[in-house]
Design a protein around this motif. Structure first.
Motif, PDB file in Angstrom:
ATOM      1  N   GLU A 165      17.778  30.066  17.940  1.00 28.62           N
ATOM      2  CA  GLU A 165      18.392  29.247  16.535  1.00 28.62           C
ATOM      3  C   GLU A 165      19.319  28.263  16.991  1.00 28.62           C
ATOM      4  OE1 GLU A 165      18.843  30.896  12.271  1.00 28.62           O
ATOM      5  OE2 GLU A 165      20.231  31.753  13.700  1.00 28.62           O
ATOM      6  N   ALA A 166      20.436  28.615  17.880  1.00 28.06           N
ATOM      7  CA  ALA A 166      21.566  27.872  18.176  1.00 28.06           C
ATOM      8  C   ALA A 166      20.794  26.768  18.913  1.00 28.06           C
ATOM      9  CB  ALA A 166      22.606  28.437  18.989  1.00 28.06           C
ATOM     10  N   ILE A 167      20.152  26.646  19.835  1.00 22.68           N
ATOM     11  CA  ILE A 167      19.411  25.530  20.465  1.00 22.68           C
ATOM     12  C   ILE A 167      18.678  24.617  19.756  1.00 22.68           C
ATOM     13  CG2 ILE A 167      17.875  25.060  22.511  1.00 22.68           C
ATOM     14  CD1 ILE A 167      18.804  27.611  23.814  1.00 22.68           C
ATOM     15  N   LEU A 168      17.917  25.190  18.836  1.00 22.73           N
ATOM     16  CA  LEU A 168      17.173  24.540  18.090  1.00 22.73           C
ATOM     17  C   LEU A 168      18.039  23.652  17.134  1.00 22.73           C
ATOM     18  CD1 LEU A 168      13.901  26.477  17.451  1.00 22.73           C
ATOM     19  CD2 LEU A 168      14.142  24.591  18.983  1.00 22.73           C
ATOM     20  N   GLY A 169      19.148  24.228  16.629  1.00 25.44           N
ATOM     21  CA  GLY A 169      19.972  23.875  15.696  1.00 25.44           C
ATOM     22  C   GLY A 169      20.869  22.747  15.980  1.00 25.44           C
ATOM     23  N   ALA A 170      21.150  22.533  17.336  1.00 24.37           N
ATOM     24  CA  ALA A 170      21.826  21.507  18.111  1.00 24.37           C
ATOM     25  C   ALA A 170      20.910  20.499  18.063  1.00 24.37           C
ATOM     26  CB  ALA A 170      22.430  22.155  19.342  1.00 24.37           C
ATOM     27  N   SER A 171      19.814  20.617  18.602  1.00 27.10           N
ATOM     28  CA  SER A 171      18.725  19.514  18.650  1.00 27.10           C
ATOM     29  C   SER A 171      18.408  18.827  17.406  1.00 27.10           C
ATOM     30  CB  SER A 171      17.438  20.012  19.334  1.00 27.10           C
ATOM     31  OG  SER A 171      17.627  20.639  20.714  1.00 27.10           O
ATOM     32  N   ALA A 172      18.566  19.781  16.211  1.00 33.53           N
ATOM     33  CA  ALA A 172      18.067  19.320  14.903  1.00 33.53           C
ATOM     34  C   ALA A 172      19.153  18.219  14.450  1.00 33.53           C
ATOM     35  CB  ALA A 172      17.857  20.338  13.834  1.00 33.53           C
ATOM     36  N   ASN A 175      21.461  16.919   9.981  1.00 32.92           N
ATOM     37  CA  ASN A 175      20.438  17.111   8.736  1.00 32.92           C
ATOM     38  C   ASN A 175      19.994  18.584   8.744  1.00 32.92           C
ATOM     39  OD1 ASN A 175      19.990  14.516   8.057  1.00 32.92           O
ATOM     40  ND2 ASN A 175      18.542  14.143   9.382  1.00 32.92           N
ATOM     41  N   HIS A 176      20.166  19.602   9.733  1.00 33.32           N
ATOM     42  CA  HIS A 176      19.704  20.894   9.583  1.00 33.32           C
ATOM     43  C   HIS A 176      21.105  21.702   9.205  1.00 33.32           C
ATOM     44  CE1 HIS A 176      18.230  25.002  10.389  1.00 33.32           C
ATOM     45  NE2 HIS A 176      19.230  25.095  11.316  1.00 33.32           N
ATOM     46  N   THR A 177      21.341  22.165   7.945  1.00 30.30           N
ATOM     47  CA  THR A 177      22.503  22.901   7.687  1.00 30.30           C
ATOM     48  C   THR A 177      22.050  24.332   6.900  1.00 30.30           C
ATOM     49  OG1 THR A 177      22.225  22.203   5.274  1.00 30.30           O
ATOM     50  CG2 THR A 177      23.513  20.677   6.958  1.00 30.30           C
ATOM     51  N   GLN A 178      22.730  25.356   6.739  1.00 28.69           N
ATOM     52  CA  GLN A 178      22.686  26.465   6.294  1.00 28.69           C
ATOM     53  C   GLN A 178      21.983  26.385   4.646  1.00 28.69           C
ATOM     54  OE1 GLN A 178      26.157  29.268   6.362  1.00 28.69           O
ATOM     55  NE2 GLN A 178      24.763  30.900   5.744  1.00 28.69           N
ATOM     56  N   LYS A 179      22.514  25.449   3.957  1.00 30.34           N
ATOM     57  CA  LYS A 179      21.786  25.243   2.693  1.00 30.34           C
ATOM     58  C   LYS A 179      20.966  24.641   2.649  1.00 30.34           C
ATOM     59  CE  LYS A 179      26.326  25.447   0.176  1.00 30.34           C
ATOM     60  NZ  LYS A 179      27.174  24.537  -0.707  1.00 30.34           N
ATOM     61  N   THR A 180      20.393  23.572   3.546  1.00 33.29           N
ATOM     62  CA  THR A 180      19.152  22.854   3.642  1.00 33.29           C
ATOM     63  C   THR A 180      18.573  22.948   5.323  1.00 33.29           C
ATOM     64  OG1 THR A 180      20.458  20.796   4.141  1.00 33.29           O
ATOM     65  CG2 THR A 180      19.771  21.576   1.585  1.00 33.29           C
ATOM     66  N   PRO A 181      18.172  24.295   5.502  1.00 32.55           N
ATOM     67  CA  PRO A 181      17.627  24.094   6.970  1.00 32.55           C
ATOM     68  C   PRO A 181      16.274  23.491   7.028  1.00 32.55           C
ATOM     69  CG  PRO A 181      16.978  26.176   5.380  1.00 32.55           C
ATOM     70  CD  PRO A 181      17.835  25.220   4.482  1.00 32.55           C
TER      71      PRO A 181
END
Length: 220
Positions: A165-172, A175-181
């Protein structure tokens, strides 16, 4: 004399079989009662109502329904597995099967038998396994809807899910946030699921020793 003796033996055999069935039914009733009592102490999301009055079942009606339904489920899944299954899951499965007019015990028997037959055939083995993975993915989505998307009794699986999740989040990016994943990382029985509205780049097939399965085309 031999014919008469044969008839007597046959009648005796029928009585014995009938007695065994009655004893088995009594045993099942005894074993399922704690689950019935536990379900009766709660009101879950789905519940049956009278088809004409649209009124809730009375406690007596609900207890009778659960006793019959739980007995059917125990026959379909086996008493050992039944005893390990939470009362809420049993209750909601029973209610949904009635609402959908499906065979309560037959659903479980078909699930096991159909999968075994299809999985054991070389021509359909891969598709059978893919169907099983899809069902497991649905289970992960249900867990996520309850805020339990990464709950598991396997610490290594949970760690892997959070790392991915952390790796994909860094790549995203931003625009990728906890409220708007843009995606969610969920866990199944022994694999990781990545749920997203569109295909994501750089999603590995295996991560930290666990298979990774995409669930694409579903809103967050």
């Amino acid at each position: 004399m031999r014919m008469f003796g044969t008839k007597r033996a046959a009648h005796g055999s029928l009585r014995t079989k009938g007695k065994i069935k009655m004893e088995q039914a009594t045993t099942i009733q005894t074993l399922i009662k704690p689950h019935v009592d536990l379900a009766m102490a709660h009101q879950f999301r789905l519940e049956l109502v009278h088809p004409h009055t649209q009124q809730r079942m009375t406690p007596a009606q609900r207890e009778e329904f659960l006793t019959l339904a739980f007995a059917e489920i125990a026959k379909g899944m086996g008493i050992d597995r039944f005893m390990q299954t939470p009362a809420e899951r049993l209750d909601q499965f029973a209610v949904m099967s009635v609402m959908k007019n499906h065979d309560t015990a037959g659903l479980l028997r078909s699930l096991v038998n159909s999968f075994m037959i299809a999985y054991a055939c070389p021509e359909t083995s891969e598709r059978a396994f893919a169907a099983l993975v899809q069902i497991e993915g649905l289970r992960a989505e249900v867990a996520d809807s309850k805020g339990q998307g990464q709950m598991t009794n396997k610490p290594e699986l949970q760690i892997a899910a959070r790392e991915l999740e952390a790796i994909l989040g860094a790549s995203a990016g931003p625009n990728h946030t906890q409220k708007t994943p843009l995606f969610k990382v969920l866990v199944g029985a022994d694999r990781i699921f990545v749920k997203s509205g569109y295909p994501l780049k750089d999603v590995p097939k295996v991560f930290m020793g666990f298979a990774v399965e995409p669930i694409v085309g579903h809103s967050m």
